[in-house]
Design a protein around this motif. Structure first.
Motif, PDB file in Angstrom:
ATOM      1  N   TRP A   1       0.796  -1.219   0.000  1.00 50.38           N
ATOM      2  CA  TRP A   1       0.000   0.000   0.000  1.00 50.38           C
ATOM      3  C   TRP A   1       0.836   1.280   0.000  1.00 50.38           C
ATOM      4  CZ3 TRP A   1       0.645   1.675   5.184  1.00 50.38           C
ATOM      5  CH2 TRP A   1       0.927   0.677   6.106  1.00 50.38           C
ATOM      6  N   LEU A   2       1.984   1.310   0.683  1.00 52.90           N
ATOM      7  CA  LEU A   2       2.845   2.484   0.592  1.00 52.90           C
ATOM      8  C   LEU A   2       3.632   2.470  -0.706  1.00 52.90           C
ATOM      9  CD1 LEU A   2       4.164   5.017   1.749  1.00 52.90           C
ATOM     10  CD2 LEU A   2       5.768   3.543   2.981  1.00 52.90           C
ATOM     11  N   LEU A   3       4.144   1.325  -1.060  1.00 53.70           N
ATOM     12  CA  LEU A   3       4.873   1.163  -2.315  1.00 53.70           C
ATOM     13  C   LEU A   3       4.639  -0.259  -2.804  1.00 53.70           C
ATOM     14  CD1 LEU A   3       8.686   0.938  -1.439  1.00 53.70           C
ATOM     15  CD2 LEU A   3       6.880   0.604   0.195  1.00 53.70           C
ATOM     16  N   ASP A   4       4.776  -0.443  -4.112  1.00 55.20           N
ATOM     17  CA  ASP A   4       4.470  -1.745  -4.704  1.00 55.20           C
ATOM     18  C   ASP A   4       5.478  -2.807  -4.307  1.00 55.20           C
ATOM     19  OD1 ASP A   4       2.235  -0.713  -6.073  1.00 55.20           O
ATOM     20  OD2 ASP A   4       3.542   0.102  -7.619  1.00 55.20           O
ATOM     21  N   SER A   5       6.733  -2.401  -4.154  1.00 54.91           N
ATOM     22  CA  SER A   5       7.789  -3.349  -3.835  1.00 54.91           C
ATOM     23  C   SER A   5       8.982  -2.567  -3.299  1.00 54.91           C
ATOM     24  CB  SER A   5       8.196  -4.144  -5.080  1.00 54.91           C
ATOM     25  OG  SER A   5       9.361  -4.911  -4.844  1.00 54.91           O
ATOM     26  N   THR A   6       9.852  -3.233  -2.557  1.00 55.59           N
ATOM     27  CA  THR A   6      11.090  -2.589  -2.126  1.00 55.59           C
ATOM     28  C   THR A   6      12.191  -2.736  -3.175  1.00 55.59           C
ATOM     29  OG1 THR A   6      11.745  -4.614  -0.946  1.00 55.59           O
ATOM     30  CG2 THR A   6      10.567  -2.918   0.315  1.00 55.59           C
ATOM     31  N   ASP A   7      11.883  -3.406  -4.272  1.00 55.94           N
ATOM     32  CA  ASP A   7      12.813  -3.550  -5.394  1.00 55.94           C
ATOM     33  C   ASP A   7      12.515  -2.440  -6.408  1.00 55.94           C
ATOM     34  OD1 ASP A   7      14.355  -4.218  -7.551  1.00 55.94           O
ATOM     35  OD2 ASP A   7      13.693  -6.305  -7.668  1.00 55.94           O
ATOM     36  N   PRO A   8      13.439  -1.499  -6.610  1.00 56.53           N
ATOM     37  CA  PRO A   8      13.172  -0.396  -7.544  1.00 56.53           C
ATOM     38  C   PRO A   8      12.790  -0.860  -8.946  1.00 56.53           C
ATOM     39  CG  PRO A   8      15.134   0.061  -6.245  1.00 56.53           C
ATOM     40  CD  PRO A   8      14.750  -1.361  -5.952  1.00 56.53           C
ATOM     41  N   SER A   9      13.261  -2.011  -9.371  1.00 50.97           N
ATOM     42  CA  SER A   9      12.929  -2.483 -10.712  1.00 50.97           C
ATOM     43  C   SER A   9      11.455  -2.852 -10.839  1.00 50.97           C
ATOM     44  CB  SER A   9      13.806  -3.685 -11.078  1.00 50.97           C
ATOM     45  OG  SER A   9      13.511  -4.800 -10.251  1.00 50.97           O
ATOM     46  N   GLU A  10      10.759  -3.019  -9.708  1.00 47.83           N
ATOM     47  CA  GLU A  10       9.351  -3.375  -9.725  1.00 47.83           C
ATOM     48  C   GLU A  10       8.440  -2.198  -9.400  1.00 47.83           C
ATOM     49  OE1 GLU A  10       8.821  -6.687  -7.128  1.00 47.83           O
ATOM     50  OE2 GLU A  10      10.290  -7.955  -8.168  1.00 47.83           O
ATOM     51  N   CYS A  11       9.011  -1.006  -9.290  1.00 48.76           N
ATOM     52  CA  CYS A  11       8.222   0.200  -9.009  1.00 48.76           C
ATOM     53  C   CYS A  11       8.244   1.103 -10.229  1.00 48.76           C
ATOM     54  CB  CYS A  11       8.780   0.939  -7.788  1.00 48.76           C
ATOM     55  SG  CYS A  11       8.481   0.092  -6.229  1.00 48.76           S
ATOM     56  N   ASP A  12       7.102   1.284 -10.845  1.00 49.87           N
ATOM     57  CA  ASP A  12       7.011   2.109 -12.043  1.00 49.87           C
ATOM     58  C   ASP A  12       6.574   3.519 -11.663  1.00 49.87           C
ATOM     59  OD1 ASP A  12       6.909   2.287 -15.081  1.00 49.87           O
ATOM     60  OD2 ASP A  12       4.902   2.978 -14.518  1.00 49.87           O
ATOM     61  N   PHE A  13       7.403   4.502 -11.990  1.00 48.44           N
ATOM     62  CA  PHE A  13       7.148   5.891 -11.618  1.00 48.44           C
ATOM     63  C   PHE A  13       5.845   6.398 -12.218  1.00 48.44           C
ATOM     64  CE2 PHE A  13       7.505  10.448 -12.421  1.00 48.44           C
ATOM     65  CZ  PHE A  13       7.891  10.935 -11.182  1.00 48.44           C
ATOM     66  N   ASP A  14       5.657   6.164 -13.503  1.00 50.81           N
ATOM     67  CA  ASP A  14       4.478   6.702 -14.184  1.00 50.81           C
ATOM     68  C   ASP A  14       3.184   6.109 -13.617  1.00 50.81           C
ATOM     69  OD1 ASP A  14       3.410   8.400 -16.302  1.00 50.81           O
ATOM     70  OD2 ASP A  14       2.817   6.529 -17.267  1.00 50.81           O
ATOM     71  N   THR A  15       3.185   4.824 -13.344  1.00 47.77           N
ATOM     72  CA  THR A  15       1.990   4.184 -12.807  1.00 47.77           C
ATOM     73  C   THR A  15       1.662   4.714 -11.423  1.00 47.77           C
ATOM     74  OG1 THR A  15       2.415   2.163 -14.056  1.00 47.77           O
ATOM     75  CG2 THR A  15       0.973   1.974 -12.152  1.00 47.77           C
ATOM     76  N   TYR A  16       2.659   4.849 -10.572  1.00 53.03           N
ATOM     77  CA  TYR A  16       2.421   5.282  -9.193  1.00 53.03           C
ATOM     78  C   TYR A  16       2.015   6.747  -9.122  1.00 53.03           C
ATOM     79  CZ  TYR A  16       3.116   5.456  -4.107  1.00 53.03           C
ATOM     80  OH  TYR A  16       2.939   5.589  -2.753  1.00 53.03           O
ATOM     81  N   VAL A  17       2.700   7.592  -9.863  1.00 52.47           N
ATOM     82  CA  VAL A  17       2.534   9.043  -9.719  1.00 52.47           C
ATOM     83  C   VAL A  17       1.399   9.582 -10.578  1.00 52.47           C
ATOM     84  CG1 VAL A  17       3.695  11.266 -10.020  1.00 52.47           C
ATOM     85  CG2 VAL A  17       4.949   9.319  -9.073  1.00 52.47           C
ATOM     86  N   HIS A  18       1.139   8.979 -11.729  1.00 56.39           N
ATOM     87  CA  HIS A  18       0.212   9.582 -12.695  1.00 56.39           C
ATOM     88  C   HIS A  18      -1.094   8.814 -12.886  1.00 56.39           C
ATOM     89  CE1 HIS A  18       4.128  11.381 -14.497  1.00 56.39           C
ATOM     90  NE2 HIS A  18       3.614  12.192 -13.597  1.00 56.39           N
ATOM     91  N   GLN A  19      -1.340   7.784 -12.074  1.00 52.83           N
ATOM     92  CA  GLN A  19      -2.596   7.063 -12.263  1.00 52.83           C
ATOM     93  C   GLN A  19      -3.795   7.876 -11.784  1.00 52.83           C
ATOM     94  OE1 GLN A  19      -3.265   3.640  -9.573  1.00 52.83           O
ATOM     95  NE2 GLN A  19      -1.293   4.142  -8.646  1.00 52.83           N
ATOM     96  N   PHE A  20      -3.585   8.850 -10.900  1.00 49.42           N
ATOM     97  CA  PHE A  20      -4.640   9.752 -10.465  1.00 49.42           C
ATOM     98  C   PHE A  20      -4.397  11.128 -11.060  1.00 49.42           C
ATOM     99  CE2 PHE A  20      -4.718   6.784  -6.725  1.00 49.42           C
ATOM    100  CZ  PHE A  20      -6.019   6.327  -6.914  1.00 49.42           C
ATOM    101  N   SER A  21      -5.434  11.939 -11.047  1.00 50.45           N
ATOM    102  CA  SER A  21      -5.299  13.363 -11.371  1.00 50.45           C
ATOM    103  C   SER A  21      -6.257  14.119 -10.464  1.00 50.45           C
ATOM    104  CB  SER A  21      -5.614  13.643 -12.852  1.00 50.45           C
ATOM    105  OG  SER A  21      -6.945  13.264 -13.172  1.00 50.45           O
ATOM    106  N   VAL A  22      -5.764  15.195  -9.860  1.00 52.01           N
ATOM    107  CA  VAL A  22      -6.563  15.950  -8.890  1.00 52.01           C
ATOM    108  C   VAL A  22      -6.690  17.410  -9.313  1.00 52.01           C
ATOM    109  CG1 VAL A  22      -6.769  16.690  -6.489  1.00 52.01           C
ATOM    110  CG2 VAL A  22      -5.875  14.414  -7.019  1.00 52.01           C
TER     111      VAL A  22
END
Length: 359
Positions: free
Chosen positions: A99-120
């Motif tokens: 819930w805080l992050l998808d994984s502790t492995d940076p290769s499994e964390c996608d910046f665009d998906t995490y940061v841009h999936q919402f818009s406010v």
């Protein structure tokens, strides 16, 4: 050695048994794993944390135990420290996935998906090319994870009993939280010797005491309260209703990215963004145009979070226009009356006997 002594000898050499350490303090609520190990080490003389880990018989070299601890290590530590592997996992960053992050492995964390999936604040896709300039190289980024510097609340430390252990708190080490939710003051950088000593970075000249605590704005205190609730309870109460912690952290990170967008790229929406920054009394750090939030210096991160907190509260109070697809999460739900329907002619309504009463 007789045959009868063989089982005992094998047990003594078998690291899988992991007998408990003679002295092992219980983990404190919110404490990091390395802080707990350091407090355990302080109970012994002439050993350090590395010695405790070497005695496990499990390889821990080159591993940041506060980020991710392999299951064999957790199991061994749990047996040695009289705890459970699940409890110790909660003392690491891995305990806050997914819930805080998808994984502790940076290769499994996608910046665009995490940061841009919402818009406010901004319409979906607005200035996206500019916002993607802040995208770090693949495999180098974790959400909300910056260079680890120890922080603590000076008033919380002052309130401890003289014989109480001082611990490093997990939530205080990451930039999504900027204040103590109890005392509403800024977390201060320090060096902690878990157990007894704290050395504050900000001290008056000629003094070993910490400088006076710095209060945080009300909007920052409110957003930090929600973030702390997300980390401890797994959900946050918004004006539109309760959302899961995963939604809150990604929604907050989206607003952080939106307030970091250069005004020249936002067209008409530059007006509300400008109003947000003006109300904070801070200037938008120039580096936010090409550097992700996690790579900013601490003071710039604090300013961006101040702007994000201001924006969220302003949207909730209907003080600014928010054109994002998910701004509805920050607004009260509209009352939508439900048609009670029409009773068909000739259809008798039957009430239960208890509803009719007695005559």
């Amino acid at each position: 050695m007789t045959p009868a002594d063989a089982p005992a000898a094998r047990t003594a050499l078998d690291h899988s048994a992991h007998p408990p350490w003679p002295l092992h303090p219980q983990p404190l609520p919110g404490e990091t794993l390395m802080s707990w190990l350091a407090r355990t080490t302080a109970l012994y003389s002439l050993i350090n944390t590395a010695d405790l880990l070497d005695g496990l018989g499990v390889d821990t070299s080159g591993v940041d135990l506060d980020r991710y601890t392999r299951e064999p290590v957790l199991t061994a530590l749990a047996q040695r420290g009289g705890s459970t592997a699940e409890r110790l996992r909660e003392m690491t960053l891995a305990g806050y996935t997914p819930w805080l992050l998808d994984s502790t492995d940076p290769s499994e964390c996608d910046f665009d998906t995490y940061v841009h999936q919402f818009s406010v604040l901004l319409p979906p896709g607005l200035a996206m090319a500019d916002r993607r300039r802040r995208t770090p190289a693949a495999g180098t980024w974790l959400p909300w994870v910056s260079k680890l510097d120890t922080r603590a609340c000076p008033l919380c430390i002052d309130a401890l009993d003289t014989d109480a252990d001082i611990a490093v708190m997990m939530a205080h080490q990451y930039p999504m939280l900027t204040s103590c939710t109890k005392h509403l003051c800024r977390l201060e950088f320090c060096a902690v010797i878990p157990g007894r000593l704290v050395f504050w970075d900000r001290t008056p000249a000629g003094s070993d005491e910490h400088a006076p605590p710095i209060p945080v704005p009300a909007v920052v205190a409110e957003i930090d309260r929600r973030t702390a609730a997300a980390m401890t309870s797994g959900s946050v109460e918004l004006v539109a209703g309760r959302v899961q912690a995963a939604v809150w952290f990604r929604l907050l990170r989206t607003v952080v990215d939106e307030v970091s967008t250069p005004l020249v790229r936002t067209g008409w929406w530059a007006k509300p963004l400008s109003a947000i920054w003006k109300s904070t009394g801070c200037s938008r750090p120039l580096r936010t145009s090409w550097v992700p939030f996690e790579q900013l210096p601490w003071d710039e991160q604090a300013n961006v979070l101040f702007a994000a907190a201001t924006a969220i509260i302003a949207v909730e109070n209907d003080e600014i226009t928010a054109s994002g697809a998910d701004a509805c999460l920050l607004r009260p739900r509209r009352y939508e009356p439900v048609d009670p329907g029409t009773l068909r002619r000739g259809l008798a309504v039957r009430y239960p006997p208890a509803a009719l009463g007695t005559v």
